[in-house]
Design a protein around this motif. Structure first.
Motif, mmCIF file in Angstrom:
data_model
loop_
_atom_site.group_PDB
_atom_site.id
_atom_site.type_symbol
_atom_site.label_atom_id
_atom_site.label_comp_id
_atom_site.label_asym_id
_atom_site.label_seq_id
_atom_site.Cartn_x
_atom_site.Cartn_y
_atom_site.Cartn_z
ATOM 1 N N GLN A 1 -3.872 8.041 11.822
ATOM 2 C CA GLN A 1 -3.384 8.585 10.556
ATOM 3 C C GLN A 1 -2.575 9.863 10.728
ATOM 4 O O GLN A 1 -1.766 10.186 9.873
ATOM 5 N N ASP B 1 -12.544 3.090 4.278
ATOM 6 C CA ASP B 1 -11.418 2.644 5.101
ATOM 7 C C ASP B 1 -10.091 3.168 4.564
ATOM 8 O O ASP B 1 -9.104 3.218 5.294
ATOM 9 N N ASN B 2 -10.049 3.535 3.290
ATOM 10 C CA ASN B 2 -8.814 4.018 2.661
ATOM 11 C C ASN B 2 -8.719 5.529 2.596
ATOM 12 O O ASN B 2 -7.713 6.057 2.128
ATOM 13 N N ARG C 1 0.724 5.434 0.692
ATOM 14 C CA ARG C 1 -0.058 6.513 1.290
ATOM 15 C C ARG C 1 0.186 7.789 0.501
ATOM 16 O O ARG C 1 1.319 8.205 0.301
ATOM 17 N N LEU D 1 -12.052 3.091 -4.181
ATOM 18 C CA LEU D 1 -11.549 3.225 -2.811
ATOM 19 C C LEU D 1 -12.720 3.248 -1.838
ATOM 20 O O LEU D 1 -13.749 3.875 -2.101
ATOM 21 N N MET E 1 0.840 -1.186 0.000
ATOM 22 C CA MET E 1 0.000 0.000 0.000
ATOM 23 C C MET E 1 0.881 1.244 0.000
ATOM 24 O O MET E 1 1.925 1.269 0.618
ATOM 25 N N ILE F 1 -4.944 9.186 1.656
ATOM 26 C CA ILE F 1 -5.514 7.966 1.081
ATOM 27 C C ILE F 1 -4.458 6.865 1.028
ATOM 28 O O ILE F 1 -3.271 7.134 0.849
ATOM 29 N N ASP F 2 -4.917 5.650 1.210
ATOM 30 C CA ASP F 2 -4.067 4.471 1.083
ATOM 31 C C ASP F 2 -4.512 3.724 -0.165
ATOM 32 O O ASP F 2 -5.674 3.329 -0.277
ATOM 33 N N VAL F 3 -3.585 3.583 -1.106
ATOM 34 C CA VAL F 3 -3.910 2.945 -2.386
ATOM 35 C C VAL F 3 -2.943 1.789 -2.641
ATOM 36 O O VAL F 3 -1.804 1.819 -2.187
ATOM 37 N N HIS G 1 0.311 5.463 10.507
ATOM 38 C CA HIS G 1 -0.736 4.529 10.826
ATOM 39 C C HIS G 1 -0.631 4.244 12.269
ATOM 40 O O HIS G 1 -1.228 3.545 12.887
#
Length: 174
Positions: free
Chosen positions: A53, A29-30, A3, A26, A1, A135-137, A174
């Motif tokens: 975060q 949660d992301n 960020r 997305l 992942m 965002i976490d992708v 995180h």
């Protein structure tokens, strides 16, 4: 992942970007948003960033566990040699576990108060009214998300956690 951090000038654009990201797959949660006036966004269903975060709490807990476990192990060995009739395995193991737990607890207390370095970078803009969307992708889709937002919203500043920052546990929040 991976960020990504999006510095967005206003709430309306933030809502638009969140909707676009939702359409791209997305989930809530992301997505995490923070800003000076985030209450209206929360009412619209935009997830608000938490301490996980925006602070260094998780990385601090990891560091505390490691340092505490090592110190606990050493103290366990010392205690065994000071208290002659103790079982070295149980003393070292017990003190290692105690040290790790104590290290997590104390480090977490400090980590909660330390702002994530990437979030800190945008503090002035956030105080002026900008919104920060975190965002976490998935790594393989990072470029697609970045390109889509840059093409529709060129005013948005996009940053990510670099490999060097990741090694130093900077900007992970995180």
């Amino acid at each position: 992942m991976q960020r990504l951090y999006f510095l967005i000038p206003d709430k309306e654009t933030t809502t638009d970007i969140v909707n676009e990201l939702n359409m791209m797959g997305l989930t809530k949660d992301n997505l995490h948003v923070m800003g000076k006036d985030w209450k209206p966004l929360e009412k619209e269903g935009v997830p608000i960033a938490t301490l996980l975060q925006t602070s260094d709490v998780v990385n601090a807990a990891k560091r505390g566990a490691i340092v505490g476990a090592v110190l606990g192990f050493v103290l366990g060995l010392i205690a065994h040699y000071v208290l002659i009739d103790t079982n070295i395995v149980w003393m070292a193991l017990g003190m290692t576990v105690f040290g790790a737990l104590f290290g997590v607890w104390t480090s977490t207390m400090v980590g909660v108060s330390v702002r994530d370095i990437k979030v800190s970078k945008f503090n002035k803009a956030i105080k002026r009214g900008a919104m920060l969307l975190i965002i976490d992708v998935p790594d393989e889709r990072e470029e697609a998300f970045r390109t889509a937002i840059e093409s529709h919203h060129p005013e948005v500043v996009i940053e990510k956690v670099s490999p060097q920052e990741r090694k130093q546990h900077v900007g992970e929040g995180h």
